[in-house]
Scaffold this motif. Structure first.
Motif, PDB file in Angstrom:
ATOM      1  N   GLY A   1       0.825  -1.211   0.000  1.00 51.75           N
ATOM      2  CA  GLY A   1       0.000   0.000   0.000  1.00 51.75           C
ATOM      3  C   GLY A   1       0.853   1.251   0.000  1.00 51.75           C
ATOM      4  N   ARG A   2       2.078   1.123  -0.495  1.00 47.33           N
ATOM      5  CA  ARG A   2       3.020   2.245  -0.470  1.00 47.33           C
ATOM      6  C   ARG A   2       3.375   2.738  -1.874  1.00 47.33           C
ATOM      7  NH1 ARG A   2       9.081   2.390   2.311  1.00 47.33           N
ATOM      8  NH2 ARG A   2       9.924   4.041   1.010  1.00 47.33           N
ATOM      9  N   ASP A   3       3.955   1.879  -2.691  1.00 46.74           N
ATOM     10  CA  ASP A   3       4.545   2.313  -3.957  1.00 46.74           C
ATOM     11  C   ASP A   3       3.522   2.368  -5.082  1.00 46.74           C
ATOM     12  OD1 ASP A   3       7.109   2.448  -2.697  1.00 46.74           O
ATOM     13  OD2 ASP A   3       7.173   0.268  -2.787  1.00 46.74           O
ATOM     14  N   ARG A   4       3.046   1.232  -5.540  1.00 49.48           N
ATOM     15  CA  ARG A   4       2.043   1.226  -6.601  1.00 49.48           C
ATOM     16  C   ARG A   4       0.762   1.911  -6.152  1.00 49.48           C
ATOM     17  NH1 ARG A   4       2.939  -5.130  -7.456  1.00 49.48           N
ATOM     18  NH2 ARG A   4       3.382  -4.829  -5.223  1.00 49.48           N
ATOM     19  N   THR A   5       0.364   1.617  -4.935  1.00 49.36           N
ATOM     20  CA  THR A   5      -0.818   2.278  -4.374  1.00 49.36           C
ATOM     21  C   THR A   5      -0.584   3.773  -4.234  1.00 49.36           C
ATOM     22  OG1 THR A   5      -1.501   0.281  -3.198  1.00 49.36           O
ATOM     23  CG2 THR A   5      -2.316   2.377  -2.341  1.00 49.36           C
ATOM     24  N   GLY A   6       0.627   4.155  -3.835  1.00 37.95           N
ATOM     25  CA  GLY A   6       0.951   5.572  -3.693  1.00 37.95           C
ATOM     26  C   GLY A   6       0.921   6.314  -5.010  1.00 37.95           C
ATOM     27  N   VAL A   7       1.348   5.638  -6.086  1.00 35.08           N
ATOM     28  CA  VAL A   7       1.320   6.266  -7.407  1.00 35.08           C
ATOM     29  C   VAL A   7      -0.123   6.492  -7.851  1.00 35.08           C
ATOM     30  CG1 VAL A   7       1.809   5.874  -9.860  1.00 35.08           C
ATOM     31  CG2 VAL A   7       3.585   5.467  -8.149  1.00 35.08           C
ATOM     32  N   LEU A   8      -0.996   5.489  -7.683  1.00 33.47           N
ATOM     33  CA  LEU A   8      -2.392   5.689  -8.069  1.00 33.47           C
ATOM     34  C   LEU A   8      -3.041   6.757  -7.203  1.00 33.47           C
ATOM     35  CD1 LEU A   8      -4.960   5.167  -9.591  1.00 33.47           C
ATOM     36  CD2 LEU A   8      -5.327   3.099  -8.210  1.00 33.47           C
ATOM     37  N   ALA A   9      -2.754   6.763  -5.916  1.00 31.27           N
ATOM     38  CA  ALA A   9      -3.311   7.799  -5.040  1.00 31.27           C
ATOM     39  C   ALA A   9      -2.880   9.177  -5.510  1.00 31.27           C
ATOM     40  CB  ALA A   9      -2.878   7.562  -3.595  1.00 31.27           C
ATOM     41  N   ALA A  10      -1.619   9.311  -5.897  1.00 32.06           N
ATOM     42  CA  ALA A  10      -1.112  10.602  -6.364  1.00 32.06           C
ATOM     43  C   ALA A  10      -1.831  11.036  -7.636  1.00 32.06           C
ATOM     44  CB  ALA A  10       0.394  10.523  -6.610  1.00 32.06           C
ATOM     45  N   MET A  11      -2.037  10.105  -8.578  1.00 35.12           N
ATOM     46  CA  MET A  11      -2.718  10.453  -9.825  1.00 35.12           C
ATOM     47  C   MET A  11      -4.176  10.833  -9.564  1.00 35.12           C
ATOM     48  SD  MET A  11      -0.339  10.291 -12.078  1.00 35.12           S
ATOM     49  CE  MET A  11       0.789  10.787 -10.745  1.00 35.12           C
ATOM     50  N   LEU A  12      -4.830  10.120  -8.661  1.00 31.26           N
ATOM     51  CA  LEU A  12      -6.205  10.454  -8.303  1.00 31.26           C
ATOM     52  C   LEU A  12      -6.276  11.838  -7.672  1.00 31.26           C
ATOM     53  CD1 LEU A  12      -9.207   9.851  -7.783  1.00 31.26           C
ATOM     54  CD2 LEU A  12      -8.505   8.618  -5.706  1.00 31.26           C
ATOM     55  N   LEU A  13      -5.389  12.108  -6.741  1.00 36.59           N
ATOM     56  CA  LEU A  13      -5.417  13.399  -6.050  1.00 36.59           C
ATOM     57  C   LEU A  13      -5.046  14.541  -7.001  1.00 36.59           C
ATOM     58  CD1 LEU A  13      -3.907  12.310  -2.611  1.00 36.59           C
ATOM     59  CD2 LEU A  13      -6.279  12.986  -3.090  1.00 36.59           C
ATOM     60  N   LEU A  14      -4.135  14.303  -7.935  1.00 34.38           N
ATOM     61  CA  LEU A  14      -3.842  15.318  -8.948  1.00 34.38           C
ATOM     62  C   LEU A  14      -5.076  15.615  -9.788  1.00 34.38           C
ATOM     63  CD1 LEU A  14      -0.317  14.218 -10.230  1.00 34.38           C
ATOM     64  CD2 LEU A  14      -0.848  16.399  -9.113  1.00 34.38           C
ATOM     65  N   ALA A  15      -5.773  14.550 -10.190  1.00 30.95           N
ATOM     66  CA  ALA A  15      -6.981  14.736 -10.992  1.00 30.95           C
ATOM     67  C   ALA A  15      -8.052  15.504 -10.230  1.00 30.95           C
ATOM     68  CB  ALA A  15      -7.524  13.380 -11.442  1.00 30.95           C
ATOM     69  N   LEU A  16      -8.069  15.347  -8.915  1.00 29.53           N
ATOM     70  CA  LEU A  16      -9.067  16.032  -8.088  1.00 29.53           C
ATOM     71  C   LEU A  16      -8.658  17.462  -7.744  1.00 29.53           C
ATOM     72  CD1 LEU A  16     -10.066  13.152  -5.637  1.00 29.53           C
ATOM     73  CD2 LEU A  16     -11.367  14.011  -7.594  1.00 29.53           C
ATOM     74  N   GLY A  17      -7.417  17.825  -8.053  1.00 25.99           N
ATOM     75  CA  GLY A  17      -6.970  19.190  -7.790  1.00 25.99           C
ATOM     76  C   GLY A  17      -6.293  19.401  -6.465  1.00 25.99           C
ATOM     77  N   ALA A  18      -5.794  18.327  -5.839  1.00 21.09           N
ATOM     78  CA  ALA A  18      -5.060  18.469  -4.581  1.00 21.09           C
ATOM     79  C   ALA A  18      -3.686  19.080  -4.839  1.00 21.09           C
ATOM     80  CB  ALA A  18      -4.904  17.109  -3.908  1.00 21.09           C
ATOM     81  N   THR A  19      -3.122  19.708  -3.821  1.00 22.35           N
ATOM     82  CA  THR A  19      -1.788  20.289  -3.947  1.00 22.35           C
ATOM     83  C   THR A  19      -0.718  19.212  -3.815  1.00 22.35           C
ATOM     84  OG1 THR A  19      -1.488  20.713  -1.586  1.00 22.35           O
ATOM     85  CG2 THR A  19      -2.625  22.415  -2.881  1.00 22.35           C
ATOM     86  N   ASP A  20       0.464  19.515  -4.341  1.00 27.67           N
ATOM     87  CA  ASP A  20       1.577  18.587  -4.195  1.00 27.67           C
ATOM     88  C   ASP A  20       1.885  18.340  -2.718  1.00 27.67           C
ATOM     89  OD1 ASP A  20       1.642  18.699  -6.930  1.00 27.67           O
ATOM     90  OD2 ASP A  20       3.734  19.375  -7.087  1.00 27.67           O
TER      91      ASP A  20
END
Length: 253
Positions: free
Chosen positions: A144-163
């Motif tokens: 739940g860290r690397d691959r999951t972290g990458v998908l979470a990052a892409m989802l949050l980017l799509a939603l407009g979250a900040t870096d």
């Protein structure tokens, strides 16, 4: 299907599960019950599976490789009314470990960039699944860290979250790593053994210190290389309509 050399799988509660709710996004705050990120859901007990379903889980996105899935399958969720999508972000997790024998926060961040660029179609499919699922979607790999972290990052980017908020969410996994490694050894042990790597040696090689660096490298590199960090996903088919639907669902609209 399971591998002959797999040990007895011990079922347990996740140790790195969290709803992404509460993160600031475009138009407001991400609501509870859209997306859960977690360590391996194939290893949960029937009681945990029942609890998640009763709380609204309708969909599971499995980011593990075929080799990992062959050991533990879907676990208790195979017998529950939950949609299942296997979207491997690595063809063979063993190959990735051969290529990166020494783990550093920097090398992990670089591997995340490669993952976004090479597995963009799978990431786009995952975002579409989340956008169109009726209830809660949980996505997981092993830790739940690397691959999951990458998908979470892409989802949050799509939603407009900040870096900064994306990095903060990723870094929350840090304190859980010892428990994660212990929990997933029944699956990762056989995979590592087949390539002559001892699970405990690999565990000891993981870098100490704050994890922020890895996610910063991913986000900074994507912005420097493409301007828009979602560019690889847009090229792979991520549409404005999907992003709009994700944002509407994330706000409860």
């Amino acid at each position: 299907m399971t591998l002959i050399d797999a040990p007895t799988i011990e079922l347990s509660a996740p140790v790195n599960l969290r709803d992404l709710a509460g993160i600031a996004i475009d138009g407001g705050v991400l609501r509870e019950g859209l997306a859960i990120r977690t360590d391996d859901l194939a290893l949960v007990t029937p009681e945990v599976a029942d609890e998640l379903v009763s709380e609204g889980l309708t969909t599971v996105i499995d980011l593990r490789s075929n080799h990992e899935v062959a050991i533990s399958g879907r676990g208790p969720f195979a017998e529950r009314p939950v949609a299942y999508h296997h979207l491997a972000l690595m063809a063979d997790v063993r190959e990735s470990m051969r290529e990166t024998p020494v783990f550093t926060h920097e090398s992990m961040g670089e591997s995340y960039v490669s993952m976004v660029e090479t597995a963009a179609p799978q990431l786009v499919t995952a975002l579409n699944v989340i956008a169109h699922s009726a209830g809660t979607t949980a996505f997981h790999c092993a830790a739940g860290r690397d691959r999951t972290g990458v998908l979470a990052a892409m989802l949050l980017l799509a939603l407009g979250a900040t870096d900064d908020d994306i990095v903060a969410d990723y870094a929350r996994t840090g304190p859980n790593m010892d428990a994660i490694m212990q929990r997933t050894r029944g699956v990762m042990g056989p995979l590592l053994a087949r390539m002559g790597v001892d699970h405990e040696q690999m565990r000891a090689s993981l870098p100490d210190g704050p994890m922020d660096v890895s996610m910063r490298i991913l986000l900074d590199t994507l912005r420097a290389r493409y301007g828009d960090p979602l560019a690889p996903l847009r090229e792979a088919g991520l549409s404005d309509a999907t992003i709009a639907r994700l944002r509407a669902r994330a706000l409860g609209a």
